[in-house]
Design an enzyme around this catalytic site. Structure first.
Site, PDB file in Angstrom:
ATOM      1  N   ASP A 136      -1.057   6.252   4.131  1.00 49.45           N
ATOM      2  CA  ASP A 136      -1.562   7.014   2.994  1.00 49.45           C
ATOM      3  C   ASP A 136      -0.615   6.853   1.801  1.00 49.45           C
ATOM      4  O   ASP A 136       0.561   6.533   1.983  1.00 49.45           O
ATOM      5  CB  ASP A 136      -1.639   8.512   3.335  1.00 49.45           C
TER       6      ASP A 136
HETATM    7  N1  URA Z   1      -1.398   9.392   9.835  1.00 43.40           N
HETATM    8  C1  URA Z   1      -1.638   9.970   8.636  1.00 43.40           C
HETATM    9  O1  URA Z   1      -2.155  11.083   8.562  1.00 43.40           O
HETATM   10  N2  URA Z   1      -1.280   9.283   7.518  1.00 43.40           N
HETATM   11  C2  URA Z   1      -0.680   8.071   7.543  1.00 43.40           C
HETATM   12  O2  URA Z   1      -0.359   7.509   6.493  1.00 43.40           O
HETATM   13  C3  URA Z   1      -0.423   7.499   8.802  1.00 43.40           C
HETATM   14  C4  URA Z   1      -0.789   8.171   9.929  1.00 43.40           C
END
Ligand code: URA
Length: 245
Positions: free
Chosen positions: A110
């Site tokens: 993310d």
């Molecule tokens: N899980 C999440 O919620 N975000 C990420 O970036 C990676 C794993």
């Protein structure tokens, strides 16, 4: 054919390594902007063995890599996509020739997640490392808004039911580092998985950092925003992780 036996003209080598069209690479050589293994090369048709080939372009040093295998310490506020919407792309942190080679990150983080991300232009490697079949484990350092209780850890290990999933999902491991920080190991890479799992135990992710993929740990000395080539031993370890069934 192995890289050892292969010879190619410098014009083709530069083109394959992402330095632009054949014509542009030819001009670079003719303009005396290229050295190979320490010597000026001004003939674009000169051939070189690819193994251990060192070259410079406009004074910048490069080593020949048949394929690109990289790791990056992803910063926050960068997106893992080539065409981004709100933030700069992580690919802007790489030299342009690597991007020209068509590198892709292996599993996205993310925009607000930091930490270890693998990047490659080897389609088979990308597939092996990202395929759910191989279940390459990933470890996340999760900072939670509320102190994490033993019951919450037990719940994560037993499995939590996420919306749109058929069955509960459990972490492979979950250990408490301090009241608010846990290390969580996941076999899958589902959309927002850590955040959704933490929300399912009535807590909330305040900061998320990926610290390990398979056997490869985020190196202590790889600073935020930096990248490096994977070493032969990094690659061997990851190749073994990608064989898991
Ligand atoms: N899980 C999440 O919620 N975000 C990420 O970036 C990676 C794993």
């Amino acid at each position: 054919m192995s890289a050892m036996a292969k010879k190619l003209s410098i014009e083709r080598i530069l083109h394959n390594q992402g330095f632009g069209s054949r014509k542009l690479c030819r001009i670079l050589v003719i303009n005396e902007e290229v050295t190979v293994n320490g010597e000026l090369c001004d003939d674009p048709d000169t051939t070189f063995e690819l193994e251990n080939l060192h070259y410079t372009i406009k004074g910048e040093a490069w080593v020949y890599h048949e394929k690109s295998y990289l790791m990056m310490h992803k910063p926050s506020n960068y997106e893992c996509s080539h065409k981004t919407q709100h933030h700069p792309t992580i690919y802007s942190l790489l030299p342009h020739p690597l991007v020209e080679r068509g590198v892709q990150c292996i599993g996205r983080l993310d925009e607000d997640t930091t930490g270890l991300i693998l990047i490659s232009d080897d389609g088979q490697f990308i597939h092996r490392m990202s395929s759910p079949k191989h279940k390459v484990p990933k470890v996340y350092e999760v900072t939670c808004k509320h102190a994490v209780s033993d019951e919450q850890i037990a719940h994560i290990l037993k499995g939590v039911q996420l919306v749109d999933e058929d069955a509960p999902i459990a972490a492979l491991a979950c250990t408490k580092i301090n009241d608010h920080v846990i290390h969580m190991t996941l076999a899958e890479g589902k959309y927002h998985q850590v955040k959704r799992m933490v929300a399912a135990i009535s807590n909330r992710v305040e900061a998320l950092k990926r610290i390990k993929i398979g056997r490869l740990e985020l190196p202590q000395d790889l600073k935020v925003g930096e990248w490096r080539w994977l070493s032969a031993s990094d690659l061997n370890a990851l190749q073994a992780d990608g064989q898991n069934q």
